[in-house]
Motif scaffolding. Sequence first.
Motif, PDB file in Angstrom:
ATOM      1  N   UNK A 541       0.812  -1.201   0.000  1.00  0.00           N
ATOM      2  CA  UNK A 541       0.000   0.000   0.000  1.00  0.00           C
ATOM      3  C   UNK A 541       0.841   1.244   0.000  1.00  0.00           C
ATOM      4  N   UNK A 542       0.285   2.374   0.471  1.00  0.00           N
ATOM      5  CA  UNK A 542       1.024   3.630   0.600  1.00  0.00           C
ATOM      6  C   UNK A 542       1.856   3.559   1.869  1.00  0.00           C
ATOM      7  N   UNK A 543       3.190   3.830   1.770  1.00  0.00           N
ATOM      8  CA  UNK A 543       4.111   3.664   2.883  1.00  0.00           C
ATOM      9  C   UNK A 543       4.739   5.000   3.253  1.00  0.00           C
ATOM     10  N   UNK A 544       5.044   5.145   4.526  1.00  0.00           N
ATOM     11  CA  UNK A 544       6.005   6.140   4.936  1.00  0.00           C
ATOM     12  C   UNK A 544       7.380   5.534   4.773  1.00  0.00           C
ATOM     13  N   UNK A 545       8.447   6.276   5.095  1.00  0.00           N
ATOM     14  CA  UNK A 545       9.789   5.755   4.906  1.00  0.00           C
ATOM     15  C   UNK A 545      10.082   4.617   5.865  1.00  0.00           C
ATOM     16  N   UNK A 546       9.340   4.425   6.900  1.00  0.00           N
ATOM     17  CA  UNK A 546       9.573   3.330   7.831  1.00  0.00           C
ATOM     18  C   UNK A 546       8.836   2.081   7.482  1.00  0.00           C
ATOM     19  N   UNK A 547       7.966   2.060   6.471  1.00  0.00           N
ATOM     20  CA  UNK A 547       7.282   0.846   6.046  1.00  0.00           C
ATOM     21  C   UNK A 547       5.890   0.728   6.592  1.00  0.00           C
ATOM     22  N   UNK A 548       5.338   1.742   7.311  1.00  0.00           N
ATOM     23  CA  UNK A 548       3.991   1.672   7.872  1.00  0.00           C
ATOM     24  C   UNK A 548       2.982   1.962   6.780  1.00  0.00           C
ATOM     25  N   UNK A 549       2.036   1.071   6.567  1.00  0.00           N
ATOM     26  CA  UNK A 549       1.036   1.197   5.500  1.00  0.00           C
ATOM     27  C   UNK A 549      -0.158   2.005   5.992  1.00  0.00           C
ATOM     28  N   UNK A 550      -0.432   3.125   5.304  1.00  0.00           N
ATOM     29  CA  UNK A 550      -1.530   4.007   5.697  1.00  0.00           C
ATOM     30  C   UNK A 550      -2.278   4.409   4.443  1.00  0.00           C
ATOM     31  N   UNK A 551      -3.622   4.488   4.482  1.00  0.00           N
ATOM     32  CA  UNK A 551      -4.436   4.951   3.375  1.00  0.00           C
ATOM     33  C   UNK A 551      -4.486   6.474   3.428  1.00  0.00           C
ATOM     34  N   UNK A 552      -3.978   7.134   2.396  1.00  0.00           N
ATOM     35  CA  UNK A 552      -3.886   8.597   2.426  1.00  0.00           C
ATOM     36  C   UNK A 552      -5.254   9.261   2.383  1.00  0.00           C
ATOM     37  N   UNK A 553      -6.263   8.620   1.757  1.00  0.00           N
ATOM     38  CA  UNK A 553      -7.588   9.225   1.673  1.00  0.00           C
ATOM     39  C   UNK A 553      -8.259   9.284   3.044  1.00  0.00           C
ATOM     40  N   UNK A 554      -7.945   8.277   3.902  1.00  0.00           N
ATOM     41  CA  UNK A 554      -8.569   8.255   5.221  1.00  0.00           C
ATOM     42  C   UNK A 554      -8.066   9.374   6.125  1.00  0.00           C
ATOM     43  N   UNK A 555      -6.917   9.984   5.785  1.00  0.00           N
ATOM     44  CA  UNK A 555      -6.358  11.064   6.593  1.00  0.00           C
ATOM     45  C   UNK A 555      -6.896  12.437   6.202  1.00  0.00           C
ATOM     46  N   UNK A 556      -7.718  12.489   5.137  1.00  0.00           N
ATOM     47  CA  UNK A 556      -8.253  13.771   4.662  1.00  0.00           C
ATOM     48  C   UNK A 556      -9.721  13.897   5.030  1.00  0.00           C
ATOM     49  N   UNK A 557     -10.199  15.116   5.078  1.00  0.00           N
ATOM     50  CA  UNK A 557     -11.600  15.397   5.353  1.00  0.00           C
ATOM     51  C   UNK A 557     -12.427  14.932   4.158  1.00  0.00           C
ATOM     52  N   UNK A 558     -13.515  14.192   4.413  1.00  0.00           N
ATOM     53  CA  UNK A 558     -14.322  13.628   3.323  1.00  0.00           C
ATOM     54  C   UNK A 558     -14.937  14.723   2.457  1.00  0.00           C
ATOM     55  N   UNK A 559     -15.410  15.815   3.087  1.00  0.00           N
ATOM     56  CA  UNK A 559     -16.010  16.904   2.304  1.00  0.00           C
ATOM     57  C   UNK A 559     -14.959  17.579   1.431  1.00  0.00           C
ATOM     58  N   UNK A 560     -13.754  17.753   1.974  1.00  0.00           N
ATOM     59  CA  UNK A 560     -12.669  18.363   1.197  1.00  0.00           C
ATOM     60  C   UNK A 560     -12.249  17.452   0.050  1.00  0.00           C
ATOM     61  N   UNK A 561     -12.241  16.139   0.293  1.00  0.00           N
ATOM     62  CA  UNK A 561     -11.893  15.170  -0.749  1.00  0.00           C
ATOM     63  C   UNK A 561     -12.924  15.172  -1.866  1.00  0.00           C
TER      64      UNK A 561
END
Length: 635
Positions: A541-561
């Motif tokens: 998936x989407x990784x930071x430099x340490x290898x942690x998999x995070x969904x970038x869409x879930x970190x954004x405001x749904x209305x803004x998305x």
Amino acid sequence: MAQPLAVNDGIGPKRTSRVRVVVRLRPYMEKQDEKAEGPCVRGLGPQILEIVNWRNATETLQYQFDIFHGEQATQQDVFLSSVKPIIPYVLNGQNASVFAYGPTGAGKTHTMLGSQDHPGVIPRAVREVFQLVRSQERDQKDFKFSVGMSYLEIYNEKVLDLLSPNPQDLPIREDKDRNIIIPGLTAISLSSFLDFHTHFLPASLNRTTASTKLNQRSSRSHAILLIKVVKSQCVPPHRQLIGKLYLVDLAGSEDNRRTGNQGIRLKESGAINLSLFTLSKVVDCLNAGTVGRVPYRDSKLTRLLQDSLGGSAHSVMITNIAPEYKYYFDTFTALNFAAKSKHIINRPFVREMLLAPVNSKRAREEQGPGGSGERNKRLKESKKVDLSSQPPSHPHSPPDSSVMDRLLALEKMMLGSSERERMNLLKTVAQSHKEIEKLKEKQKELEEKAEMFNKLTGCSSGVKGEKDASNSSTPLFKTDINILHRKNSTASKPSKQQAVVTPLQVSQPLQQCAVVYKPSQKLDKKKIHTHKISEGKENSGLHCSGGTEVNWESQLDSSLLEQSKNQILHTLNFGSLKELKSLQLIGDKKAKLILGWREINGNFTQVEDLMKIEGITGKRFSSFIKANILSAMGK
């Protein structure tokens, strides 16, 4: 079983056949001539025509071809003088090819298809094939005929089946005899011309056409009709002759400045001009006579026309030209191409097979209960019988009938084949015998070396006690493990110190990794020791430099998305070429494809419809959405 025979249709060296070039001049149309300048080309005889010299209007250039058809020539005149003479070759096991070439709007499709009142080359040629078949069936009672057809088009460098419409691109292959074949292409058996007419008319409607400024119904693809005739002999030696007739309607070369092509039409025009340019390169290479590579494989059109140009077919090229001045350079280019094509030499030959008859009694025994397994078992048992127990056969007794049949078939095959093939066959047999002798000698040497090695090991073991002597009688390399699956030795080896690289991991969440929130913020990294190095490769998936998999869409405001997606959708539906190119990951080519898709299918209903554009996959679409949304938020 069929055995191919290289049989020539004449005595002596293999025949050659030059490509016959026919030029047909379309009638002059005043509506097409906006400046009323009159025709720029005219005929001077049955083989000669002249065209105005564009460098000097007071001079003309003359061309001579095999046949020239003027404006008054009818469809029947073109067929009788140009196409009909090569059709009898098809029933004699040879290939023939007829293809129409010329600029768009010059009348190629009219020449090949025609109309209901004035049928073109294709319906007249197929009718002639069936007439010749009926005539030979009456005269040659020992032969039977079968006729089949296939119909395809080359659209945007894709081979599509017109008899069974399917968007799948069919592959082009070459068999062991170097014949071009298309696996998966529909082949229909025909019994009469009416049967052909029933299948051909609906298939012709499946061909891709569109309207341009120069032609109301312009062909956007190359169409190829294949008529296959199989002539089989019902009595010994059971000959079979296979002939093919290729009827090709090429799409016309186009000048996009005059046709006004845009979007999808522009892409189609590019594919057409590229294939015709490759066809011109093939003709230049064949005329040069060099031993180098002929670029047949550079285009699917030239790949399918390989047999017609420099191959083994009797070929006729009908070059269609227009007399109006606005077609001048297209006409001039077509005449130059036709002048080069008339020097191409083909080498036709008869494609004949010998079908070996199968003994019916023997076939029934093989197909009976037990099948081939029982037959092989009986053969093995018969080989175990002592030859001395068999009664001596009379020296003059006749051999078995099945053996005689096989000997006669072999003799017919040898007598029917050419001297060159017999010599090659004998040479192959002699070479095989030499290879067998070499293998036998090598095997003998290896056996001698193994025997000598066993003797040496036996002598060295005699010094030891009786116990060792008894053990030495066992085979040298005795083992219960299969040699193909021999286990690795378990002997201890000196351990080498290996370096273990541990992965790095970031302890901060995605908000601290994204540049959108705080560009100046640094990542706090720390080393983590682990014994599973492969775990770092499994994160997809989407990784930071340490290898942690995070969904970038879930970190954004749904209305803004949602608002960002609506802005992108609005740009896709109403944006100009410049506005589309301002989007991330959208270049000039993709922007033009979006405009063409919008022109044909209307507005996009959702952003995900962008994946319907050619070249935009799901992965590319995800990158597109991420890049544009993060870019908009960064602003």
